[in-house]
Design a protein around this motif. Structure first.
Motif, PDB file in Angstrom:
ATOM      1  N   ASP A 100     -37.151 -26.698  -1.194  1.00  0.00           N
ATOM      2  CA  ASP A 100     -36.352 -26.162  -2.294  1.00  0.00           C
ATOM      3  C   ASP A 100     -35.356 -25.135  -1.785  1.00  0.00           C
ATOM      4  O   ASP A 100     -34.189 -25.098  -2.221  1.00  0.00           O
ATOM      5  N   GLN A 101     -35.793 -24.265  -0.854  1.00  0.00           N
ATOM      6  CA  GLN A 101     -34.890 -23.263  -0.297  1.00  0.00           C
ATOM      7  C   GLN A 101     -33.733 -23.917   0.447  1.00  0.00           C
ATOM      8  O   GLN A 101     -32.580 -23.494   0.339  1.00  0.00           O
ATOM      9  N   ARG A 102     -34.054 -24.970   1.214  1.00  0.00           N
ATOM     10  CA  ARG A 102     -32.998 -25.667   1.958  1.00  0.00           C
ATOM     11  C   ARG A 102     -31.984 -26.290   1.021  1.00  0.00           C
ATOM     12  O   ARG A 102     -30.772 -26.191   1.222  1.00  0.00           O
ATOM     13  N   GLU A 103     -32.481 -26.954  -0.024  1.00  0.00           N
ATOM     14  CA  GLU A 103     -31.582 -27.628  -0.959  1.00  0.00           C
ATOM     15  C   GLU A 103     -30.712 -26.629  -1.714  1.00  0.00           C
ATOM     16  O   GLU A 103     -29.529 -26.866  -1.947  1.00  0.00           O
ATOM     17  N   ASN A 104     -31.289 -25.486  -2.068  1.00  0.00           N
ATOM     18  CA  ASN A 104     -30.518 -24.476  -2.790  1.00  0.00           C
ATOM     19  C   ASN A 104     -29.478 -23.825  -1.899  1.00  0.00           C
ATOM     20  O   ASN A 104     -28.446 -23.339  -2.392  1.00  0.00           O
ATOM     21  N   ALA A 105     -29.772 -23.765  -0.597  1.00  0.00           N
ATOM     22  CA  ALA A 105     -28.849 -23.108   0.323  1.00  0.00           C
ATOM     23  C   ALA A 105     -27.720 -24.021   0.778  1.00  0.00           C
ATOM     24  O   ALA A 105     -26.712 -23.561   1.315  1.00  0.00           O
ATOM     25  N   MET A 106     -27.871 -25.322   0.570  1.00  0.00           N
ATOM     26  CA  MET A 106     -26.850 -26.267   1.036  1.00  0.00           C
ATOM     27  C   MET A 106     -25.599 -26.188   0.167  1.00  0.00           C
ATOM     28  O   MET A 106     -25.684 -26.065  -1.052  1.00  0.00           O
ATOM     29  N   THR A 107     -24.481 -26.215   0.799  1.00  0.00           N
ATOM     30  CA  THR A 107     -23.218 -26.260   0.067  1.00  0.00           C
ATOM     31  C   THR A 107     -22.785 -27.701  -0.085  1.00  0.00           C
ATOM     32  O   THR A 107     -23.248 -28.589   0.632  1.00  0.00           O
ATOM     33  N   LEU A 108     -21.936 -27.958  -1.030  1.00  0.00           N
ATOM     34  CA  LEU A 108     -21.461 -29.311  -1.282  1.00  0.00           C
ATOM     35  C   LEU A 108     -20.643 -29.806  -0.093  1.00  0.00           C
ATOM     36  O   LEU A 108     -19.653 -29.175   0.298  1.00  0.00           O
ATOM     37  N   LEU A 109     -21.079 -30.879   0.494  1.00  0.00           N
ATOM     38  CA  LEU A 109     -20.374 -31.438   1.644  1.00  0.00           C
ATOM     39  C   LEU A 109     -19.127 -32.183   1.204  1.00  0.00           C
ATOM     40  O   LEU A 109     -19.065 -32.740   0.109  1.00  0.00           O
TER      41      LEU A 109
ATOM     42  N   SER B  15     -47.677 -27.354  -0.626  1.00  0.00           N
ATOM     43  CA  SER B  15     -46.985 -26.473  -1.549  1.00  0.00           C
ATOM     44  C   SER B  15     -45.981 -25.607  -0.802  1.00  0.00           C
ATOM     45  O   SER B  15     -44.843 -25.406  -1.258  1.00  0.00           O
ATOM     46  N   ALA B  16     -46.377 -25.081   0.361  1.00  0.00           N
ATOM     47  CA  ALA B  16     -45.468 -24.279   1.169  1.00  0.00           C
ATOM     48  C   ALA B  16     -44.294 -25.114   1.672  1.00  0.00           C
ATOM     49  O   ALA B  16     -43.137 -24.644   1.701  1.00  0.00           O
ATOM     50  N   LEU B  17     -44.550 -26.370   2.055  1.00  0.00           N
ATOM     51  CA  LEU B  17     -43.471 -27.241   2.523  1.00  0.00           C
ATOM     52  C   LEU B  17     -42.480 -27.551   1.412  1.00  0.00           C
ATOM     53  O   LEU B  17     -41.262 -27.586   1.632  1.00  0.00           O
ATOM     54  N   ARG B  18     -42.990 -27.785   0.190  1.00  0.00           N
ATOM     55  CA  ARG B  18     -42.082 -28.035  -0.932  1.00  0.00           C
ATOM     56  C   ARG B  18     -41.215 -26.818  -1.221  1.00  0.00           C
ATOM     57  O   ARG B  18     -40.026 -26.961  -1.534  1.00  0.00           O
ATOM     58  N   ALA B  19     -41.786 -25.634  -1.080  1.00  0.00           N
ATOM     59  CA  ALA B  19     -40.997 -24.418  -1.276  1.00  0.00           C
ATOM     60  C   ALA B  19     -39.889 -24.311  -0.232  1.00  0.00           C
ATOM     61  O   ALA B  19     -38.756 -23.926  -0.539  1.00  0.00           O
ATOM     62  N   LEU B  20     -40.209 -24.665   1.012  1.00  0.00           N
ATOM     63  CA  LEU B  20     -39.193 -24.645   2.060  1.00  0.00           C
ATOM     64  C   LEU B  20     -38.082 -25.652   1.776  1.00  0.00           C
ATOM     65  O   LEU B  20     -36.894 -25.372   2.003  1.00  0.00           O
TER      66      LEU B  20
END
Length: 355
Positions: free
Chosen positions: A110-119, A103-108
């Protein structure tokens, strides 16, 4: 008396597991041939072996298994019930802890995906010699995954950087890497995963000797040669960082004559895989640097078990009469390299032996 093979077959324990439990004093054979060392069991030991197999599949620690077997035939079964209950609680707690970590890994994630900008959309247009690209695809195609649960591995990675093109495929248990020279690219690294059907269509066009044009435009890849094209969509996934998976040179390198070694593998001793899996070949580096096949009963701590079919595929994909075989510890990856081109190689994961 029952042979160790018969006992293994009828109990659900592997032959190597029976040897292990003999050495551990958990299930000792009734008689051991003093000349051959072959183990024999009494018929009355079969129920005990089946019980041991159940406890082993449940992941019970060896110390607890020893106590369960010692108490199983007694009139008072309280200790057995307590040991089973304790182990079940341990498994449930472990599952609860694992769920919390996941559960903690999935949260991490999600944070990474939300923080990524469109390449920015990657583009590349390179020229590559048809024979080089054909050889690279041939060298890696066998390692591409067919597992529908891992779609990101169901293709061939094209990694363009500078004046080189790395071609990579893996199914987790094996990985193959090859390279070809390119021209016309500005050096920016571009990676795309070509679905295996499209990679096969590209390979079918590479019968000539001249250069071909490879183009990447966002999620689309195209190969053009002599007015013919193979083009399609790339896989919309990220490929694992294969550079982190590259094998280290172990120092135990030996040159094998491929035709003779392939024949020895096909005709030599094998060990059946657990649960009906592929047959295993047991390898070791013998005196003089040659590779020897171990017999099933051989007790050699340095032997390395490998999926025989995977090894035969890697030898064929190596496309040489002589290849370099690198063997490390029994748990270290096995590398197969070309003597004249060490940039093209295969990596096979060893199979852990339960002994």
């Amino acid at each position: 008396m029952r042979s160790i093979g018969e006992t293994a077959r009828d109990s659900g324990l592997g032959v190597s597991a029976l040897r292990f439990y003999d050495r551990a004093g958990v299930l000792v054979p009734a008689w051991v041939d003093p000349v051959s060392g072959y183990r024999w069991y009494e018929p009355e030991q079969l129920p005990e072996a089946r019980l041991l197999a159940r406890l082993r599949r449940a992941g019970m620690p060896l110390a607890d298994i020893r106590l369960v077997l010692a108490s199983w035939s007694g009139a008072d079964t309280d200790l057995v019930r307590k040991l089973l209950k304790t182990h079940l609680c341990r498994l449930e707690q472990g599952l609860s802890d694992a769920r919390g970590e996941f559960s903690a890994l999935r949260a991490l994630l999600d944070q990474r995906e939300n923080a990524m900008t469109l390449l920015s959309i990657a583009t590349a247009r390179v020229s590559v010699a048809a024979p080089e690209l054909a050889a690279a695809l041939d060298a890696v195609r066998f390692a591409a995954s067919t597992d529908p649960e891992l779609p990101m591995l169901g293709g061939v990675l094209l990694d363009i950087e500078g004046e080189s093109l790395h071609v990579v495929a893996t199914d987790r248990y094996r990985m193959a890497v090859a390279q070809a020279g390119t021209s016309g690219h500005d050096g920016t690294r571009v990676q795309v995963i070509v679905p295996t059907p499209l990679a096969d269509a590209m390979r079918a066009l590479l019968g000539g000797e001249g250069p071909v044009r490879l183009s990447v435009d966002g999620d689309r890849v195209e190969l053009e040669t002599d007015g013919r094209q193979a083009a399609g969509q790339c896989l919309a996934h990220d490929f694992p960082d294969y550079r982190r998976l590259l094998p280290r040179t172990t120092g135990r390198r030996t040159v094998v004559e491929v035709p003779a070694f392939r024949e020895a593998l096909r005709a030599g001793p094998v060990r059946p895989g657990e649960g009906g899996a592929h047959d295993l070949s047991l390898l070791r580096v013998a005196d003089g640097g040659t590779v020897a096949l171990c017999a099933e009963g051989a007790e050699d701590p340095d032997r390395v078990a490998v999926n025989r079919e995977f090894l035969l595929d890697a030898l064929t994909a190596g496309a040489r009469d002589r290849l370099i075989l690198e063997l490390g510890a029994p748990t270290a990856p096995i590398a197969i390299r070309r003597p004249d081109d060490e940039g093209a190689f295969s990596v096979l994961m060893p199979v852990r032996l339960e002994d």
